[in-house]
Design a protein around this motif. Structure first.
Motif, PDB file in Angstrom:
ATOM      1  N   ASN A  28      -4.301  -0.729  -5.909  1.00 16.82           N
ATOM      2  CA  ASN A  28      -3.811  -1.978  -6.485  1.00 16.82           C
ATOM      3  C   ASN A  28      -3.247  -1.853  -7.899  1.00 16.82           C
ATOM      4  O   ASN A  28      -2.920  -2.859  -8.524  1.00 16.82           O
ATOM      5  CB  ASN A  28      -4.907  -3.057  -6.431  1.00 16.82           C
ATOM      6  N   TRP A  29      -3.090  -0.652  -8.397  1.00 14.84           N
ATOM      7  CA  TRP A  29      -2.319  -0.511  -9.640  1.00 14.84           C
ATOM      8  C   TRP A  29      -0.831  -0.285  -9.340  1.00 14.84           C
ATOM      9  O   TRP A  29      -0.029  -0.065 -10.245  1.00 14.84           O
ATOM     10  CB  TRP A  29      -2.892   0.570 -10.558  1.00 14.84           C
ATOM     11  N   MET A  30      -0.489  -0.363  -8.046  1.00 17.81           N
ATOM     12  CA  MET A  30       0.908  -0.400  -7.620  1.00 17.81           C
ATOM     13  C   MET A  30       1.108  -1.631  -6.751  1.00 17.81           C
ATOM     14  O   MET A  30       0.157  -2.152  -6.186  1.00 17.81           O
ATOM     15  CB  MET A  30       1.269   0.845  -6.792  1.00 17.81           C
ATOM     16  N   THR A  31       2.347  -2.086  -6.648  1.00 16.34           N
ATOM     17  CA  THR A  31       2.656  -3.143  -5.685  1.00 16.34           C
ATOM     18  C   THR A  31       3.442  -2.518  -4.538  1.00 16.34           C
ATOM     19  O   THR A  31       3.618  -1.302  -4.480  1.00 16.34           O
ATOM     20  CB  THR A  31       3.398  -4.309  -6.361  1.00 16.34           C
ATOM     21  N   ASN A  32       3.912  -3.326  -3.593  1.00 14.37           N
ATOM     22  CA  ASN A  32       4.678  -2.781  -2.473  1.00 14.37           C
ATOM     23  C   ASN A  32       5.664  -3.835  -1.966  1.00 14.37           C
ATOM     24  O   ASN A  32       5.519  -5.036  -2.249  1.00 14.37           O
ATOM     25  CB  ASN A  32       3.743  -2.288  -1.366  1.00 14.37           C
ATOM     26  N   GLU A  33       6.647  -3.400  -1.220  1.00 14.21           N
ATOM     27  CA  GLU A  33       7.697  -4.313  -0.766  1.00 14.21           C
ATOM     28  C   GLU A  33       7.200  -5.396   0.192  1.00 14.21           C
ATOM     29  O   GLU A  33       7.557  -6.567   0.029  1.00 14.21           O
ATOM     30  CB  GLU A  33       8.856  -3.522  -0.151  1.00 14.21           C
ATOM     31  N   PRO A  34       6.388  -5.064   1.223  1.00 12.38           N
ATOM     32  CA  PRO A  34       5.944  -6.121   2.127  1.00 12.38           C
ATOM     33  C   PRO A  34       5.191  -7.251   1.431  1.00 12.38           C
ATOM     34  O   PRO A  34       5.388  -8.427   1.753  1.00 12.38           O
ATOM     35  CB  PRO A  34       5.047  -5.375   3.130  1.00 12.38           C
ATOM     36  N   VAL A  35       4.317  -6.930   0.474  1.00  8.82           N
ATOM     37  CA  VAL A  35       3.553  -7.989  -0.186  1.00  8.82           C
ATOM     38  C   VAL A  35       4.469  -8.874  -1.030  1.00  8.82           C
ATOM     39  O   VAL A  35       4.285 -10.095  -1.110  1.00  8.82           O
ATOM     40  CB  VAL A  35       2.397  -7.420  -1.032  1.00  8.82           C
ATOM     41  N   GLY A  93      -7.916  -7.789 -14.195  1.00 10.95           N
ATOM     42  CA  GLY A  93      -9.330  -7.463 -14.344  1.00 10.95           C
ATOM     43  C   GLY A  93     -10.282  -8.606 -14.052  1.00 10.95           C
ATOM     44  O   GLY A  93     -11.470  -8.382 -13.854  1.00 10.95           O
ATOM     45  N   VAL A  94      -9.769  -9.850 -13.997  1.00  6.10           N
ATOM     46  CA  VAL A  94     -10.635 -11.009 -13.786  1.00  6.10           C
ATOM     47  C   VAL A  94     -11.052 -11.133 -12.322  1.00  6.10           C
ATOM     48  O   VAL A  94     -12.156 -11.554 -12.007  1.00  6.10           O
ATOM     49  CB  VAL A  94      -9.931 -12.303 -14.275  1.00  6.10           C
ATOM     50  N   HIS A  95     -10.160 -10.775 -11.414  1.00  4.39           N
ATOM     51  CA  HIS A  95     -10.472 -10.830  -9.989  1.00  4.39           C
ATOM     52  C   HIS A  95      -9.643  -9.749  -9.294  1.00  4.39           C
ATOM     53  O   HIS A  95      -8.624  -9.306  -9.828  1.00  4.39           O
ATOM     54  CB  HIS A  95     -10.151 -12.214  -9.414  1.00  4.39           C
ATOM     55  N   GLY A  96     -10.058  -9.341  -8.103  1.00  4.41           N
ATOM     56  CA  GLY A  96      -9.290  -8.300  -7.422  1.00  4.41           C
ATOM     57  C   GLY A  96      -9.811  -8.006  -6.038  1.00  4.41           C
ATOM     58  O   GLY A  96     -10.774  -8.617  -5.572  1.00  4.41           O
ATOM     59  N   THR A  97      -9.168  -7.051  -5.398  1.00  3.58           N
ATOM     60  CA  THR A  97      -9.525  -6.648  -4.049  1.00  3.58           C
ATOM     61  C   THR A  97      -8.876  -5.301  -3.765  1.00  3.58           C
ATOM     62  O   THR A  97      -7.715  -5.083  -4.127  1.00  3.58           O
ATOM     63  CB  THR A  97      -9.050  -7.683  -2.999  1.00  3.58           C
ATOM     64  N   THR A  98      -9.599  -4.393  -3.155  1.00  4.75           N
ATOM     65  CA  THR A  98      -9.044  -3.080  -2.850  1.00  4.75           C
ATOM     66  C   THR A  98      -7.958  -3.152  -1.779  1.00  4.75           C
ATOM     67  O   THR A  98      -6.872  -2.610  -1.925  1.00  4.75           O
ATOM     68  CB  THR A  98     -10.154  -2.118  -2.391  1.00  4.75           C
ATOM     69  N   PHE A  99      -8.264  -3.823  -0.677  1.00  2.00           N
ATOM     70  CA  PHE A  99      -7.360  -3.810   0.473  1.00  2.00           C
ATOM     71  C   PHE A  99      -6.375  -4.979   0.483  1.00  2.00           C
ATOM     72  O   PHE A  99      -5.402  -4.952   1.238  1.00  2.00           O
ATOM     73  CB  PHE A  99      -8.167  -3.824   1.774  1.00  2.00           C
ATOM     74  N   GLY A 100      -6.634  -6.013  -0.297  1.00  2.00           N
ATOM     75  CA  GLY A 100      -5.785  -7.194  -0.264  1.00  2.00           C
ATOM     76  C   GLY A 100      -4.341  -6.880  -0.622  1.00  2.00           C
ATOM     77  O   GLY A 100      -4.073  -6.170  -1.589  1.00  2.00           O
TER      78      GLY A 100
END
Length: 402
Positions: free
Chosen positions: A75-82, A275-282
């Motif tokens: 999640n320190w990268m983004t991706n095209e589908p999202v 850093g306030v909220h997150g998710t590994t797979f989301g």
């Protein structure tokens, strides 16, 4: 290879559910087949998840193509589908920003944390009360099950998160009695799904919005079950004439692939700083690619109009069944989230109708002990529907015969 049997469940799986005795092994459209190749018409839709039926060719093709390119990045990268999915969802709704996760519970967890954080930053720590409704259902994490209005799901786990108040659904006076300047959010389903397929009154929904505005509280709509075309519009709020501040959805969003989303406005979203909220797979590419295809197929005027048409099929067929067997007091709900409420002499027996349906080769659901729920694919064919309702009529006959 050793034959897998239902008995394995009782040996190796944590018994959080008591699944049916048959094991489905393949599906196509609104049909399922079990290990013995017995066919079932699926009017349950994976509990409103398989909105385009089983193995829709466009979803299968997207899954294959994405599966051959990119599955997951941290999640320190983004991706095209999202990014494409987020753009489509905000363009089609009230929202400016989208947060992606893996389930409805996670979407609601994010929504409740966001509401508390926003109130804390904008108004101070004292503004922390969340108001929700009895018989509501918002997920199985400890926070979401505590906000859900069914104590049987939240009792027995120790101290619950505080400052959560429940009132009766569609009861404006009850809400007026407890809402105050301390309220940070009111959480509601536009149509209670698990709680009995109970729609919000239009005037009630509008009054909730006005009360939230008057007390500077956020309005959160849980559209995990009602979203993605289920009621005949992309989201149910669109038929209420009421916009929430935060909306959650999941279930049908991926057409069967696990994904959830929280949508909100720009100013609210900004309190979720890194850093306030997150998710590994989301927001992973695999889920978002499939969800983007599902979104395009569902958010189509012809598809949405077809939901209302199919609602008519169900109401007509259930009226014919009821004229013969007199087992339902009413059919309520919207679109393809419908509940046949059991007549007084059949109260508490909803599960018997589900079990009889399995025997006849049709899958339906309960919504509590007194409601038989239908949540089929939005593209259910007339042939599948007719066969399914023939089998359901036989199931009703069997229950009535005792």
């Amino acid at each position: 290879m050793e034959q897998v049997t239902r008995a394995w469940f009782d040996e190796v799986v944590v018994p959080t559910y008591a699944p049916a005795q048959f094991i489905p092994v393949r599906g196509l459209g609104s049909r399922l087949w079990d290990q013995q190749d017995r066919e079932y018409i699926d009017l349950a839709g994976g509990i409103a998840v398989n909105a385009l039926g089983h193995c829709h060719p466009a979803l299968v093709q997207t899954l294959i193509e994405q599966g051959q390119t990119l599955w997951h990045v941290s999640n320190w990268m983004t991706n095209e589908p999202v990014l494409r999915l987020a753009r489509k969802m905000v363009d089609a709704t009230f929202a400016d920003r989208a947060f992606f996760c893996n389930s409805g519970a996670e979407a609601n967890e994010a929504a409740f944390k966001l509401a508390r954080r926003y109130a804390h930053e904008q108004h101070g720590a004292q503004k922390d009360q969340i108001i929700a409704f009895f018989q509501g259902f918002h997920g199985r994490t400890f926070f979401t099950v505590s906000v859900g209005g069914q104590a049987s799901y939240s009792d027995g786990f120790g101290p619950k998160p505080g400052q959560i108040q429940h009132v009766a659904y569609n009861d404006l006076a009850a809400l007026q009695a407890v809402i105050s300047e301390r309220t940070c959010a009111v959480v509601m389903e536009p149509l209670q799904g698990e709680g009995g397929v109970l729609p919000a009154d239009l005037e009630f929904a509008k009054a909730v919005r006005e009360l939230c505005d008057a007390h500077q509280a956020l309005l959160i709509f849980d559209e995990v079950q009602t979203g993605m075309g289920r009621t005949g519009s992309l989201f149910a709020y669109m038929q209420l004439g009421v916009e929430p501040d935060i909306l959650t959805t999941a279930k049908a969003l991926g057409g069967g692939f696990p994904i959830g989303a929280m949508l909100t406005r720009e100013a609210i979203a900004q309190v979720f700083k890194p850093g306030v909220h997150g998710t590994t797979f989301g927001g992973n590419p695999l889920a978002c690619a499939v969800a983007e295809t599902a979104f395009e197929l569902i958010n189509d005027p012809a598809q949405l109009a077809g939901v209302k048409e199919r609602e008519g099929w169900f109401r007509e067929a259930l009226a014919v069944i009821n004229a013969q067997y007199h087992c339902f007091s009413e059919v309520r709900g919207q679109g393809l989230l419908l509940g046949a409420v059991l007549a007084p002499e059949y109260q508490g027996k909803a599960k018997a109708f589900v079990d009889a349906g399995i025997e006849q080769g049709v899958l339906v659901l309960v919504a509590g002990a007194n409601v038989v729920r239908f949540a089929p694919a939005l593209n259910l064919s007339r042939e599948e529907f007719d066969l399914g309702m023939q089998r359901f009529a036989a199931a009703v006959a069997a229950v009535v015969a005792g």
